[in-house]
Design an enzyme around this catalytic site. Structure first.
Site, PDB file in Angstrom:
ATOM      1  N   LYS A 162       0.830  -1.204   0.000  1.00 40.33           N
ATOM      2  CA  LYS A 162       0.000   0.000   0.000  1.00 40.33           C
ATOM      3  C   LYS A 162       0.870   1.261   0.000  1.00 40.33           C
ATOM      4  CE  LYS A 162      -3.857   1.796   2.633  1.00 40.33           C
ATOM      5  NZ  LYS A 162      -5.068   1.166   2.165  1.00 40.33           N
TER       6      LYS A 162
ATOM      7  N   ARG B 223      -3.275   3.043   8.944  1.00 43.42           N
ATOM      8  CA  ARG B 223      -3.615   1.752   8.325  1.00 43.42           C
ATOM      9  C   ARG B 223      -2.390   0.872   8.197  1.00 43.42           C
ATOM     10  NH1 ARG B 223      -8.546   2.772   5.017  1.00 43.42           N
ATOM     11  NH2 ARG B 223      -8.658   5.015   4.773  1.00 43.42           N
TER      12      ARG B 223
ATOM     13  N   GLY C  90      -8.184  -7.636   5.425  1.00 44.12           N
ATOM     14  CA  GLY C  90      -8.966  -7.750   6.648  1.00 44.12           C
ATOM     15  C   GLY C  90      -8.250  -8.402   7.818  1.00 44.12           C
TER      16      GLY C  90
ATOM     17  N   MET D 224      -5.443  -7.269   9.378  1.00 45.23           N
ATOM     18  CA  MET D 224      -4.817  -6.349  10.330  1.00 45.23           C
ATOM     19  C   MET D 224      -5.734  -5.142  10.561  1.00 45.23           C
ATOM     20  SD  MET D 224      -0.799  -6.643   9.587  1.00 45.23           S
ATOM     21  CE  MET D 224      -0.882  -6.442   7.846  1.00 45.23           C
TER      22      MET D 224
ATOM     23  N   ARG E 132      -3.771  -0.921  -6.371  1.00 47.07           N
ATOM     24  CA  ARG E 132      -2.946  -2.138  -6.299  1.00 47.07           C
ATOM     25  C   ARG E 132      -3.382  -3.051  -7.428  1.00 47.07           C
ATOM     26  NH1 ARG E 132      -5.868  -4.466  -0.849  1.00 47.07           N
ATOM     27  NH2 ARG E 132      -7.949  -4.204  -1.647  1.00 47.07           N
TER      28      ARG E 132
ATOM     29  N   HIS F  51      -6.270 -44.361  -4.669  1.00 43.68           N
ATOM     30  CA  HIS F  51      -6.951 -44.834  -5.874  1.00 43.68           C
ATOM     31  C   HIS F  51      -8.014 -43.839  -6.342  1.00 43.68           C
ATOM     32  CE1 HIS F  51     -10.093 -47.225  -7.938  1.00 43.68           C
ATOM     33  NE2 HIS F  51      -9.029 -47.700  -8.573  1.00 43.68           N
TER      34      HIS F  51
ATOM     35  N   ARG G  83      -1.704 -47.006 -19.046  1.00 42.44           N
ATOM     36  CA  ARG G  83      -1.841 -48.117 -18.096  1.00 42.44           C
ATOM     37  C   ARG G  83      -2.794 -49.134 -18.720  1.00 42.44           C
ATOM     38  NH1 ARG G  83      -2.274 -43.526 -14.130  1.00 42.44           N
ATOM     39  NH2 ARG G  83      -0.708 -43.771 -12.508  1.00 42.44           N
TER      40      ARG G  83
ATOM     41  N   SER H 101      11.298 -43.121 -17.120  1.00 45.29           N
ATOM     42  CA  SER H 101      10.160 -42.297 -16.735  1.00 45.29           C
ATOM     43  C   SER H 101      10.012 -42.426 -15.224  1.00 45.29           C
ATOM     44  CB  SER H 101       8.901 -42.778 -17.450  1.00 45.29           C
ATOM     45  OG  SER H 101       7.819 -42.010 -17.015  1.00 45.29           O
TER      46      SER H 101
ATOM     47  N   GLY I  65       8.439 -42.665 -11.948  1.00 46.47           N
ATOM     48  CA  GLY I  65       7.111 -42.920 -11.378  1.00 46.47           C
ATOM     49  C   GLY I  65       7.130 -42.372  -9.959  1.00 46.47           C
ATOM     50  N   THR I  66       6.840 -41.107  -9.858  1.00 44.73           N
ATOM     51  CA  THR I  66       7.047 -40.442  -8.567  1.00 44.73           C
ATOM     52  C   THR I  66       5.994 -40.789  -7.524  1.00 44.73           C
ATOM     53  OG1 THR I  66       6.098 -38.539  -9.683  1.00 44.73           O
ATOM     54  CG2 THR I  66       8.468 -38.487  -9.287  1.00 44.73           C
ATOM     55  N   ASN I  67       4.907 -41.444  -7.943  1.00 40.92           N
ATOM     56  CA  ASN I  67       3.951 -41.902  -6.922  1.00 40.92           C
ATOM     57  C   ASN I  67       4.617 -42.984  -6.073  1.00 40.92           C
ATOM     58  OD1 ASN I  67       2.110 -40.297  -8.268  1.00 40.92           O
ATOM     59  ND2 ASN I  67       1.241 -41.998  -9.433  1.00 40.92           N
ATOM     60  N   ASP I  68       5.103 -44.001  -6.760  1.00 41.44           N
ATOM     61  CA  ASP I  68       5.756 -45.087  -6.018  1.00 41.44           C
ATOM     62  C   ASP I  68       7.101 -44.639  -5.463  1.00 41.44           C
ATOM     63  OD1 ASP I  68       4.237 -47.496  -5.790  1.00 41.44           O
ATOM     64  OD2 ASP I  68       4.206 -47.542  -7.980  1.00 41.44           O
TER      65      ASP I  68
ATOM     66  N   CYS J 213       6.020 -39.554 -14.926  1.00 40.42           N
ATOM     67  CA  CYS J 213       4.621 -39.900 -15.183  1.00 40.42           C
ATOM     68  C   CYS J 213       3.818 -40.075 -13.906  1.00 40.42           C
ATOM     69  CB  CYS J 213       4.517 -41.131 -16.075  1.00 40.42           C
ATOM     70  SG  CYS J 213       5.194 -42.604 -15.317  1.00 40.42           S
TER      71      CYS J 213
ATOM     72  N   TYR K 189      10.346 -34.466 -20.870  1.00 44.64           N
ATOM     73  CA  TYR K 189       8.903 -34.229 -20.840  1.00 44.64           C
ATOM     74  C   TYR K 189       8.316 -34.518 -19.467  1.00 44.64           C
ATOM     75  CZ  TYR K 189       8.343 -39.281 -21.027  1.00 44.64           C
ATOM     76  OH  TYR K 189       8.399 -40.616 -20.717  1.00 44.64           O
TER      77      TYR K 189
HETATM   78  C1  PEP Z   1       4.013 -44.054 -10.263  1.00 44.92           C
HETATM   79  O1  PEP Z   1       4.266 -44.900  -9.425  1.00 44.92           O
HETATM   80  O2  PEP Z   1       4.405 -42.885 -10.188  1.00 44.92           O
HETATM   81  C2  PEP Z   1       3.192 -44.396 -11.431  1.00 44.92           C
HETATM   82  C3  PEP Z   1       2.987 -43.531 -12.394  1.00 44.92           C
HETATM   83  O3  PEP Z   1       2.629 -45.614 -11.457  1.00 44.92           O
HETATM   84  P1  PEP Z   1       1.283 -46.014 -10.674  1.00 44.92           P
HETATM   85  O4  PEP Z   1       0.696 -44.769 -10.125  1.00 44.92           O
HETATM   86  O5  PEP Z   1       0.430 -46.692 -11.671  1.00 44.92           O
HETATM   87  O6  PEP Z   1       1.821 -46.930  -9.620  1.00 44.92           O
HETATM   88 MG    MG Z   2       3.951 -46.979  -9.930  1.00 47.27          MG
END
Ligand code: PEP
Ligand code: MG
Length: 923
Positions: free
Chosen positions: A32, A105, A114, A116, A373, A491, A600, A806, A808-811, A873, A893
């Site tokens: 401000k 102010r 709002g 402060m 602003r 899931h 998949r 690739s 698989g960052t979930n696992d 992925c 990618y």
């Molecule tokens: C993962 O593990 O990141 C992945 C893409 O495979 P899924 O989720 O099917 O285990």
């Molecule tokens: Mg996986």
């Protein structure tokens, strides 16, 4: 010679065409203060800003570091600044004849609406009020109303909150003053505040003062200087008020930033019918349209507009709405002043090169600018403004791309709950926002009911403790999914996001009573089967009843298309989609996916049309001999080939990464009697033998069990069937003169020996298919997912066989943290609340931990194979911060759910602007 150290400058003046500060000094002057300085002092602006000064954020830091005291130099700096203001206004602070009143102010670096405190009309007392009456042309009512407001505000903000006094019985001094005002209105039969007479107000002032003395034990201070310093300290105190601390935690604003304080000469929009106050935007913040848009109130103070007590009038015809269409616009009421305001807002937008949110006041026919602003806007407006400002040559391509928050795009892609309705409804439960957008439907508790009700045309919301692959059909048919357990990659979350479906998971506020077909929510709310609920999946909020939805058709949004063209010119990393069906692939293509980063195949075993392939799969799973297994696989083959072929066809030569079967087999084993019976008959074995085989498949830790490549090692024929389906599908398309580019991906690997083992099968089947089809070559790549920490550590060896990785960052997140991706909802809120983790690692890559593994794996892999293709992925592929990380470490990618593709593309473009790579574009 000793040099005198210059004292720290804590006070920055503005006004009268000059300013000590400017817009670039937000860290020191707060948002401000910096903008007031810019408006007042920039040579191209020099707008009519009431003069004032900003006390810096550094002083706030000093105040807290020095037991809430101020440096000695401050008094002199403030006094000098007041003198400057007095010169400009021709009034004097504390003067009886011609007093200058000021506002006090807050103003942090980032706006904290709002959170402060503010004190207005500072400088008013029993003596100066006579001067104010004279200034207003004898308007006693106005002066006493201002005094009444000061006393109430000051007692609340400075004397009670600022001193940290907890009101008795939760009833603060403000509330008590309010009640007194209401009592007078009731007694005299007044409908609105403006009915109060001068005598009423005088009596109230006296009554307020008495109450303050009684409740707080001290007198309201009549000394203007004491009021000013008290106001400043209260603003600093409010930086550490409960509300402000909580807001900073949510918005991730550092505690040590501190706030500035702005002290400015008061101007009054409530001095009569030639005065008014208003709030306006240089463009419509709801639609983005390039039209001046705003509201104002005649004879009112700024807080009246914000508080919404009186319905404001439109500044022009364009700003009229259903409630205000019969009001006179400012343009009509004060045409010359409107023209002046219109010209100023144009100049402001041109100067700041962005939509501005401005506050103005007209005092007795003179216009003042009180604030400007960058204006907040919704996603739809953000996209329109960015692309139109680019076309108008107001901003360049990079600025246009940076103007839209990636998550704002979600608003363009999905229907939302009507935001106006939402504001009026109580939230009955809160969970994790797994699938954005809004939905409404009638509650059902089983997948079967969801399917049945939906087939009768009912809109349903499936409410479960958690979901499993067996629920997919019902999930698909439901408008939305609500689970009491599970995290962001459970899931339900994963499946819903893939479909762009609204979904809330880990909603611990709910308790499902399956037998009674009810769920219990907060505050004793009970919802029965068939009753309507509405979900805000973007924020994880559940509401009772059916709320309206606002629908959006992206194809018709020209601004969106324009933005995406700009995005594609800038971005360097490729964006692919995770798809499970040819229909998904089509959606992904529409959203601009450049390939499929994860197909998949197991999807064909869930949901509609899955009966037959699922039966064959089950046969294969419980087969005891290779012969039996091969027979079942033979039957399965045609389904796999058809799915792969259709998907390759849709993607028309763009790469399609086909993952070999991954889930643990037990997920597909039937549990109900009828299906077991059917299977036992088909296999020619007794129920007891079949039961034993099914039991043998049971695992304690299925996520760490017989899944992924381990299946292909135990049963090479499973891999063989899939590879044959992939090559033959590709060959058939090639023979039809079409392009197809499969990438075979092996999941859940931990050693290169697994890759070598599977590659032998690939090589053998490849030769067989070449021979059968007469083709000389079928293009393909062979690669692996990196989702076990060991695979990342051994990336150099993995890359000897793999053409691509690739992540698989979930696992990878699950296995590195040791957090179950399906159950994290049970304890994650505790981790986040206590800042043990700052973010859900399944939502955004944990850059310092998991990110290190990804970086290490990528670098090691590329030492072996400099051209190794690397992608991601996991669900993180659609998270903007994670996309930026992947760009920075040189991935080729990212791949995400089809509906997140535009978001990932925008994040990728922003990453390329923030940290451009030397290499050319990659896919
Ligand atoms: C993962 O593990 O990141 C992945 C893409 O495979 P899924 O989720 O099917 O285990
Ligand atoms: Mg996986």
């Amino acid at each position: 010679m000793a040099t005198l150290k210059k004292p720290v400058k804590y006070v920055y003046s503005f006004g009268g065409g000059k300013a000590d500060g400017n817009e670039s000094m937000k860290n020191l002057l707060g948002g401000k203060g910096a903008n007031l300085a810019e408006m007042a002092g920039h040579p191209q602006l020099r707008l009519p800003v009431p003069p004032g000064f900003t006390v810096t954020t550094e002083l706030c830091t000093y105040y807290y570091a020095n037991k809430k005291t101020y440096p000695k130099v401050l008094t002199q700096q403030i006094n000098e600044a007041l003198v400057k203001m007095e010169k400009i206004t021709g009034k004097k602070f504390g003067d009886v004849k011609n007093p200058m009143l000021v506002s006090v102010r807050s103003g942090a670096r980032r706006s904290m609406p709002g959170m402060m405190e503010t004190v207005l009309n500072v400088g008013l007392n029993e003596k100066t009020i006579q001067g104010v009456i004279a200034q207003s042309g004898g308007n006693e009512r106005f002066a006493y109303d201002a005094y009444r407001r000061l006393i109430m505000m000051y007692a609340d903000v400075v004397m009670e909150k600022g001193m940290g006094i907890e009101p008795k019985g939760g009833k603060g001094i403000r509330k008590q003053c309010d009640e007194k005002l209401e009592a007078v209105k009731r007694k005299k039969g007044y409908a609105i505040d403006t009915d109060l007479t001068v005598d009423d107000l005088k009596a109230l002032v006296a009554d307020y003062k008495k109450t303050i003395k009684k409740v707080l034990g001290v007198d309201f201070p009549d000394d203007p200087m004491e009021q000013l310093w008290g106001g400043m300290s209260a603003v600093f105190a409010s930086w550490n008020g409960k509300r402000a601390i909580e807001y900073r935690r949510i918005e991730k604003i550092p505690d040590e930033w501190g706030t500035a304080v702005n002290i400015q000469a008061m101007v009054f929009g409530n001095m009569g019918d030639d005065s008014c106050t208003g709030v306006a935007f240089t463009r419509n913040p709801g639609s983005g349209e390039n039209k001046f848009y705003g509201e104002y109130l005649v004879n009112a103070q700024g807080e009246d507009v914000v508080a919404g007590i009186r319905t404001p009038a439109p500044v022009n015809d364009y700003s009229k709405n259903a409630q205000s269409e019969h009001f006179t616009s400012l343009e009509k009421l004060m045409p010359a002043l409107y023209k002046e305001l219109y010209a100023i807002q144009k100049r402001l937008e041109k100067h700041y090169k962005d939509m501005q949110d401005i506050e103005f006041t007209i005092e007795k026919g003179k216009l003042y600018m009180l604030q400007c602003r960058v204006g907040k806007r919704n996603g739809v407006a953000a996209v329109r403004m960015a692309t139109e400002m680019y076309k108008e040559k107001l901003i360049d391509i990079k600025t246009a791309v940076m103007r839209v928050g990636p998550n704002q795009l979600v608003e363009l892609l999905l229907p939302m709950l009507d935001p106006e309705k939402e504001k009026t409804q109580p939230v009955i439960a809160k969970g994790l926002p797994a699938g954005p957008g809004g939905a409404k439907g009638r509650v059902v508790f089983t997948s079967e009911d969801a399917v049945e009700w939906a087939s009768k045309g009912e809109k349903v919301i499936l409410v479960r403790e958690e979901t499993s692959p067996e629920d997919v059909d019902g999930m698909h048919k439901a408008q939305a999914i609500l689970t009491t357990k599970g995290g962001m990659t459970s899931h339900a979350a994963l499946v819903a996001r893939g479909w762009g479906k609204c979904c809330i998971v880990g909603c611990g506020d709910l308790e499902i009573h399956a037998d009674a077909k009810t769920f219990h929510a907060k505050d004793g709310v009970v919802i029965k089967e068939g009753e309507w609920i509405s979900l805000n999946g973007t924020r994880g909020l559940v509401y009772e009843g059916s709320m309206g939805l606002v629908d959006i058709d992206i194809e018709k949004n020209q601004s969106y298309k324009d933005l995406m063209k700009l995005v594609d010119q800038v971005k360097q990393i490729g964006v692919r989609a995770n798809c499970e069906t040819p229909e998904d692939a089509m959606t992904a293509f529409k959203f601009g996916a450049e390939g499929i980063g994860l197909f998949r195949t197991e999807h064909m075993f869930y949901g509609e049309g899955s009966e037959e392939p699922l039966f064959q799969l089950r046969k294969m799973i419980v087969s005891k001999t290779e012969k039996e297994r091969r027979a079942a696989l033979n039957d399965l083959y045609k389904y796999v080939k058809k799915d792969v072929k259709n998907t390759l066809n849709v993607m028309n030569g763009h790469p399609v990464t086909i993952r070999l079967l991954d889930p643990p087999l037990h997920e597909f084993v039937p549990h109900d009697k009828e299906k077991l019976h059917h299977l036992s008959k088909e296999l020619g074995i007794s129920m007891s033998v079949l039961r034993r085989r099914v039991l043998a498949l049971h695992e304690n830790n299925p996520m760490l069990g017989h899944r992924g490549v381990r299946l292909g090692i135990s049963y090479p024929e499973i891999t063989e069937m899939q590879i044959r389906a992939i090559f033959e599908a590709t060959a058939e398309l090639m023979k039809q003169g079409k392009k197809a580019l499969p990438e075979i991906m092996v999941p859940v690997t931990c050693t290169v020996n697994e890759l070598i083992h599977q590659k032998k099968i690939v090589d053998q089947v490849y030769l067989e298919v070449l021979e059968k089809t007469g083709l000389k070559k079928i293009p393909y790549l062979y690669g692996t997912m990196i989702e076990i920490p060991r695979a990342a550590l051994k990336a150099a060896q993995m890359a000897e066989v793999a053409d691509f990785f690739s992540f698989g960052t979930n696992d990878l997140t699950q296995m590195s943290f040791g957090f179950s991706r399906d159950d994290i909802g049970g304890f994650l809120p505790n981790y986040l609340d206590q800042k043990i983790l700052l973010d859900d690692p399944f939502q955004t890559i944990d850059q310092e931990g998991i990110g290190e593994l990804i970086k290490f794996g990528t670098e090691r892999g590329r030492i072996t194979k400099p051209n190794l293709k690397v992608g991601i992925c996991g669900e993180h592929g659609g998270d903007p911060e994670s996309v930026k990380f992947c760009h920075r470490i040189g991935m080729n990618y990212v791949s995400c759910s089809p509906f997140r593709v535009p978001i990932a593309r925008l994040a990728a473009a922003q990453a390329a602007i923030e940290s451009p790579r030397k290499i050319a574009k990659t896919k």
